[in-house]
Scaffold this active site. Sequence first.
Site: not given
Ligand code: AMP
Length: 398
Positions: A9, A86, A175, A205, A207, A236, A277, A279, A380
């Site tokens: 990927n 991918r 996706h 995520g 995205g 975005r 982010d 979290r 994926e």
């Molecule tokens: P991904 O691109 O699928 O890896 O997702 C990344 C996103 O998931 C980021 O914004 C992370 O902050 C969010 N994320 C991961 N764990 C948590 C959590 N426990 N609470 C809130 N957001 C999370």
Amino acid sequence: MEDTVLVVNCGSSSLKLALFDCQHNKLASALAERLGQNDAFAHVGGLDKAIPLDPGASHDQALNTLVTVFQDEGLMASAPTAVGHRVVHGGETFREAALIDDDVITAIEDCAGLAPLHNPVNLSGIRATLARFPDVPQAAVFDTAFHQTLPKRAYLYAVPEAWYRDWGVRRYGFHGTSHAFMASEAASRLGKTPATISVISAHLGNGCSIAAIRDGISVDTSMGLTPLEGLVMGTRSGDVDPGLFDFLRGKGIAADEVHRVLNQESGLLGLSGQTNDMRSLCELADHGHEPSQTAIDVFCFRLARYIGAMMASLSHLDALVFTGGIGENSARIRAETIHHLKLMGFELSPDLNNHHGEFSDGRIESADSRFPVLVIPTNEELVIAREASRLAGALTPD
Ligand code: AMP
């Protein structure tokens, strides 16, 4: 040494590798980041090992270095039995994954105008792997392919028809491997077949996109010609009024700058002024940072609106499914989103939601909810490995 399937990927400045055995159990993974920059570095998961890369290392160099580590560590024989790549954009040419040959490479090049940041870099991974393993069957698995079943009413924009005919301006959706995986996982958890399952799948995520899947096929999705349309994402914007471009031109901001900001400085980052982010945003909001709570509110409301919109494409709904880093891990985002959908009969069990459905096969709805709601970790890489094995197997004489 056992047979393996390698999944590649390539992102704009990153490379992810995953190695599976023939039963599609994951054996190892590797990540190279900041490729093309002076501080390029790589890491092999499972071995928990940092791998030095030359400053400015290319995708090609990183791939060769990491494959050599897999071989030296005894994880992989001299060559895998199949490789899956991918590829972001397959245009209207690819309705499913394809075994890579010269014609497929030319077709991926032809789609590069639709994904100038992605397809060329995906091709560099394909070329590097073909050079290293010239005799191994390799498959291209497209983010767009699953959505090629969208009906015209869902994929056409209301713009001059010639834009579609001459330039391919339409909704493609992305996706696709994740949404396809969600549908088949939901089917197996709900005791249905993949061909009869109807779900709304929310991939959240960095995205984010949502898809309506009717009887196993994609019938609507939120991303469009590019992955900029639809939901609020990390950086975005998702949907904006296209009139924004002319309005900002009047303020002296050129279209390419607006495009850059909408892709890189908008979404959660733009609204919060702090971070993309989720979290971290939740933590900031808990400490009273109002713009972070606003970013969360806009994110959840937009998502709820889209869940409602996806209903128009379905005749019944077997489940709403959450996945991606946010969808899998944030009980708060799921709860705030579902809160807007009471009128439609969605209701969560706070207890199950807080445990991410850990004790209920991913199900988090309350007993009174009109529809099941599931949390399913996406995979994926596994879909790409399966597709590569399937296509490579098709080459083997009985
Ligand atoms: P991904 O691109 O699928 O890896 O997702 C990344 C996103 O998931 C980021 O914004 C992370 O902050 C969010 N994320 C991961 N764990 C948590 C959590 N426990 N609470 C809130 N957001 C999370």
